[in-house]
Design an enzyme around this catalytic site. Structure first.
Site, PDB file in Angstrom:
ATOM      1  N   CYS A  19      -2.561  -1.630 100.668  1.00 19.40           N
ATOM      2  CA  CYS A  19      -3.724  -2.387 101.109  1.00 19.40           C
ATOM      3  C   CYS A  19      -4.787  -1.452 101.650  1.00 19.40           C
ATOM      4  O   CYS A  19      -4.484  -0.355 102.102  1.00 19.40           O
ATOM      5  CB  CYS A  19      -3.318  -3.359 102.211  1.00 19.40           C
ATOM      6  SG  CYS A  19      -2.592  -2.475 103.603  1.00 19.40           S
ATOM      7  N   CYS A  22      -4.555   0.253 105.029  1.00 22.48           N
ATOM      8  CA  CYS A  22      -3.728   1.437 105.258  1.00 22.48           C
ATOM      9  C   CYS A  22      -4.594   2.673 105.440  1.00 22.48           C
ATOM     10  O   CYS A  22      -4.178   3.649 106.071  1.00 22.48           O
ATOM     11  CB  CYS A  22      -2.825   1.700 104.057  1.00 22.48           C
ATOM     12  SG  CYS A  22      -1.941   0.262 103.504  1.00 22.48           S
ATOM     13  N   ASP A 434      14.825  46.657  65.167  1.00 19.03           N
ATOM     14  CA  ASP A 434      16.237  46.324  65.201  1.00 19.03           C
ATOM     15  C   ASP A 434      16.518  45.541  63.912  1.00 19.03           C
ATOM     16  O   ASP A 434      15.646  44.821  63.437  1.00 19.03           O
ATOM     17  CB  ASP A 434      16.509  45.459  66.439  1.00 19.03           C
ATOM     18  CG  ASP A 434      17.990  45.281  66.671  1.00 19.03           C
ATOM     19  OD1 ASP A 434      18.731  46.241  66.398  1.00 19.03           O
ATOM     20  OD2 ASP A 434      18.401  44.192  67.103  1.00 19.03           O
ATOM     21  N   ASP A 633      15.286  41.560  69.931  1.00 16.84           N
ATOM     22  CA  ASP A 633      15.278  40.162  70.342  1.00 16.84           C
ATOM     23  C   ASP A 633      15.136  40.014  71.857  1.00 16.84           C
ATOM     24  O   ASP A 633      15.062  38.918  72.377  1.00 16.84           O
ATOM     25  CB  ASP A 633      16.521  39.425  69.843  1.00 16.84           C
ATOM     26  CG  ASP A 633      17.805  40.081  70.336  1.00 16.84           C
ATOM     27  OD1 ASP A 633      17.725  40.862  71.293  1.00 16.84           O
ATOM     28  OD2 ASP A 633      18.860  39.812  69.756  1.00 16.84           O
ATOM     29  N   ASP A 637      18.524  44.193  73.680  1.00 16.01           N
ATOM     30  CA  ASP A 637      17.757  45.425  73.539  1.00 16.01           C
ATOM     31  C   ASP A 637      16.958  45.789  74.773  1.00 16.01           C
ATOM     32  O   ASP A 637      16.141  46.694  74.724  1.00 16.01           O
ATOM     33  CB  ASP A 637      16.788  45.283  72.360  1.00 16.01           C
ATOM     34  CG  ASP A 637      17.465  44.744  71.135  1.00 16.01           C
ATOM     35  OD1 ASP A 637      18.606  45.148  70.902  1.00 16.01           O
ATOM     36  OD2 ASP A 637      16.860  43.925  70.430  1.00 16.01           O
TER      37      ASP A 637
END
Lengths: 748, 122
Positions: A19, A22, A434, A633, A637
């Protein structure tokens, strides 16, 4: 966390305030918290804006004590960006207005001086009219150039000097001298009774114009980040308690189920639980092909759902989504500076006072040695020196290009950690790749099982898979997958041990099983003599032979093949065409490594390298004087990536922040590598052009303005031209950086 | 003419002294959160002294519209942060070694320094 800043703003979101009455209660409770200056509630939005230096936890506590729930509102990227754009637009408008007014006086005055009359003071009526013009100019200085004078004064008090200082001194000198001529012409030699009001007005107008255009151009440099931020949808459709609700994405919590329809953007990261579709991840990864998603697959925020309707479970929300992390990382990298820009920083630190000294020396030189009217020449040269010098162009040269370059890379699915990585990547002379997961798909498959004696394929596969079931090695996964496909039940393993770089051992049903590569068999004296030829045949087909021994006797050779990515060959060619020495690195056996290397056109490779020795190989190349890039990755590594001059991690599109990598490639393709290097090279070239241009501009411009050419060619620069040159020098730097936006990495 | 030359060189000496040789007397050491305003081409205060090893938060409040002021960078700390307009941006620094850490905008026009002093008994 408390703060001494009296102007701190905290926004709270209030729940349960039903309300309007408040409002007063909430505001009152907050005002009582120590440090709060003001608390004002927006009932429609259910937010309270609190200013002051209050403690955030105390504020939340105060709301709780009167029976409401409150949470802190952190501004999201979209709002921050909107706000930034708004404030920049307002600043642009203001500068344009100031420019128009300054030039409205400056241009007619300049035209008058050029075509109609002398801007000199000899008669009283002339004095009066010039006085009026002088006062108008003062008005312009106040209205259009106030910020220069305030900035100059403030930094003077701080014992520092900046661009404002130069402009204020230049235009101020011209105006004060002109006013002296107007008020006390007798104090000035007859020939030097010239006014320079047009210079003051024109310089202010031109520099305002330069600043305004620079803001526009700067806006374009951050286009890439804007696009990324724009990928975040504002709302999400969640399924809660059997209902479908549209809620702001800030309110999505972990484990929420979300529905996505075709054409919609995925709001948070998650895992598909129902339905299947294909998703366009190109904005994030640079991968143009839509990716199929079925139940169990990950989806990332910012990607676009193409075909089907799916339900997925939120696994990462808010600042944790891959997109949020990408945005954060790109922002950080865009703001960081590579070492190439450091010298310019040092120079700009001393720049302004040095220019002031040059201006004084130049004026003294004219006064001592110059022709009549020496005073007028002295004033013009000092003013021109102050105005033409542009420390900004030097300072902007590096950051503008980095901003565009890093953004450009992000668009191609290449995340560069910082400016230094960008700079080093442009110098890479050798690239180590790699094999598994980098050159190849990284998802090997069992292609062949050769058994000895009476063993059956199923039996062998069961033993191998049981042994490998705990391992995460890609080859192990291939074995286990293959067993699962055939519906083989795994057995219990005792005395399991993994032998790094070699294989595994253990006992099953009191048989001792050994499974691994040739080295392992050699070490345990398992005879493989009769099978060497067939193993070599497997290896020459770029497959990896793995040996299984039962109680010290060879029982089978299982061949596993990891297909090479479709575009690896082409991407490696691109790297080689750019003069980069490409070297392959693998833990796999020599023969398989050789076969793969031949297939992809690499002549140099290291095979049978133990995981911990990968970084030693990087060191070896570095010892040969190479600037080494290492691509892997990012998980196994890490030490090698860290040892390399630039570590590249091949991401999967979701694991963006791979810590050990300087550059993360968001799509699996090695083309990202070639793109990253091409963009780095282009960016560094752009920075060098900018630095060179800014440096030459100042080194040539300042002496020219001081009048060094006058004794030889009778040339002296006008302060107005100097103002135009200065205004456009920083604009040139920004525009040159913007040229990078058109760069196409795939062409290089 | 002699007077003018002397004046000129006096002015140059003044510039050298004011911008490079002058050492501020303000040696006050601060703790906790330090508000720094970014406006009109300067950081206020432009010099912040803290003790080594203590956590310090620099709370930047940018009031200046100029795009130059929108980023603050600490070059030797590898920090570079965007400062939103009219909002505070906290940069927290923990256990710094004694020394001088300059901070500036990207163009080095706004300049300030964070001076970390060793413990008094050292």
């Amino acid at each position: 966390m408390s703060s001494n800043n009296p102007n701190k703003e905290i926004t709270l979101l209030i729940e349960g305030a039903g309300c309007a009455s408040c409002v007063g209660k909430i505001e009152g409770a907050l005002s009582e918290v120590s440090g709060v200056k003001t608390a004002s509630m927006n009932f429609a939005q259910r937010t309270v804006l609190v200013t002051g230096n209050a403690n955030e936890d105390e504020l939340l506590g105060a709301i709780g004590s009167i029976g409401y729930q409150a949470s802190l509102v952190k501004q999201n990227d979209t709002e921050l960006l909107d706000e930034k754009e708004k404030s920049e637009a307002a600043y642009y408008k203001r500068l344009m207005k100031e420019m128009t007014i300054a030039l409205a006086l400056g241009i007619p005055l300049m035209l008058y001086g050029l075509f109609i009359g002398e801007m000199t003071v000899s008669t009283n009526p002339e004095r009066i009219s010039w006085l009026v013009v002088g006062l108008l100019t003062l008005g312009i200085m106040y209205f259009s150039g106030r910020h220069f004078y305030i900035g100059a004064w403030k930094s003077f008090l701080n014992h520092s000097a900046n661009m404002d200082t130069l402009i204020a001194l230049g235009t101020g000198t011209a105006w004060i001298y002109s006013m002296v001529v107007v008020f006390a012409p007798d104090a000035v030699p007859l020939m030097a009774r010239h006014v320079y009001f047009e210079a003051t007005a024109m310089i202010i107008g031109l520099i305002d114009l330069g600043l305004a255009l620079e803001i526009k151009a700067r806006g374009r440099t951050s286009e890439a980040i804007k696009r990324l931020i724009g990928l975040q949808p504002k709302n999400a459709r969640v399924l809660r308690d059997g209902e479908e609700l549209d809620i702001p994405i800030e309110d999505v919590v972990l484990e929420d189920l979300l529905r996505i329809r075709p054409g919609e953007k995925i709001p948070v990261d998650g895992v598909v639980v129902e339905g299947n579709t294909s998703v366009d991840e190109s904005m994030l990864t640079g991968e143009p092909m839509p990716v199929k998603k079925i139940s169990g697959d990950e989806v990332v925020a910012g990607s676009i759902n193409k075909s089907g309707s799916v339900i997925f479970k939120a696994t990462r929300v808010g600042k944790d989504t891959a997109l949020a992390q990408i945005i954060e990382m790109v922002k950080r990298a865009q703001n960081s500076k590579p070492s190439i820009g450091r010298l310019a920083d040092v120079i700009s630190g001393y720049f302004v006072p040095v220019v002031m000294i040059i201006a004084i020396l130049s004026a003294l030189a004219w006064l001592n040695f110059g022709p009549a009217p020496a005073l007028a020449f002295a004033i013009v040269s000092a003013t021109t020196v102050l105005i033409i010098a542009c420390p900004c162009a030097l300072g902007l040269a590096t950051p503008m290009s980095v901003m565009v370059g890093v953004g450009k890379a992000a668009e191609a699915g290449v995340l560069i950690r910082n400016g230094e990585a960008l700079q080093t990547a442009s110098k890479i002379s050798a690239m180590i790749l790699d094999k598994t997961g980098t050159i190849t798909e990284g998802s090997p498959k069992v292609t062949e099982i050769q058994v000895t004696g009476d063993y059956k394929e199923e039996e062998i596969l069961s033993l191998a898979a049981s042994l490998e079931s705990g391992s995460e090695h890609p080859l192990a996964l291939a074995i286990v997958e293959s067993a699962q496909e055939r519906g083989i039940v795994l057995s219990k393993v005792a005395n399991f041990e993994a032998i790094a770089g070699h294989g595994v051992e253990g006992s099953i049903d009191s048989n001792s099983i050994l499974f691994g590569n040739e080295k392992l068999m050699d070490e345990r004296s398992v005879s493989i003599e009769h099978y060497i030829a067939s193993a070599q045949r497997v290896a020459s087909e770029a497959k990896t032979p793995m040996y299984l021994a039962i109680n010290g006797e060879l029982a089978a050779i299982i061949s596993v093949s990891d297909p090479i990515k479709n575009d690896s060959v082409e991407a490696i060619k691109r790297l080689q065409a750019n003069g980069i020495r490409v070297v392959m690195l693998t833990g796999d056996n020599r023969a398989t490594a050789q076969a793969v290397a031949e297939k992809v056109g690499i002549s140099e490779f290291f095979a049978e390298v133990l995981p911990e020795d990968k970084s030693i190989k990087v060191e070896e190349l570095q010892a040969q004087g190479e600037i080494v890039g290492m691509t892997g990755d990012g998980i196994n590594d890490a030490p090698a990536l860290a040892q390399a001059n630039v570590g590249f991690a091949i991401g999967t599109g979701t694991d963006v922040a791979i810590e050990s990598a300087d550059i993360t490639l968001m799509r699996g393709s090695l083309h990202g590598l070639a793109d990253a290097i091409a963009i780095s090279k282009a960016t560094l070239r752009n920075i060098k052009q900018n630095l060179f241009g800014a440096f030459i501009y100042n080194v040539a411009g300042v002496p020219f303005a001081a009048g060094v050419l006058y004794p030889f060619f009778g040339l002296l620069l006008s302060p107005v031209i100097a103002g135009a040159a200065m205004a456009f020098s920083s604009l040139t730097v920004v525009s040159n950086a913007n040229r990078l936006r058109l760069f196409k990495a795939s062409d290089h | 003419m002699l007077v003018i030359n002397i004046l000129g060189f006096a002015l140059i000496s003044l510039i050298v002294w004011w911008f490079w040789l002058y050492k501020p007397r303000n040696r006050m050491v601060v703790k906790g959160t330090v508000p720094i305003t970014v406006n009109n081409g300067v950081y206020t205060p432009a010099q912040v002294r803290v003790m080594a090893g203590e956590k310090v938060t620099l709370s930047f409040l940018r009031k200046d519209n100029s795009p130059c002021s929108s980023i603050v960078q600490f070059n030797n700390l590898e920090i570079s942060e965007e400062l939103p307009l009219n909002k505070t941006k906290d940069i927290s620094l923990e256990s710094l070694e004694p020394g001088t850490y300059p901070f500036s905008c990207q163009m080095q026009m706004y300049r300030g320094e964070l001076i970390v002093e060793g413990k008094a008994d050292e």
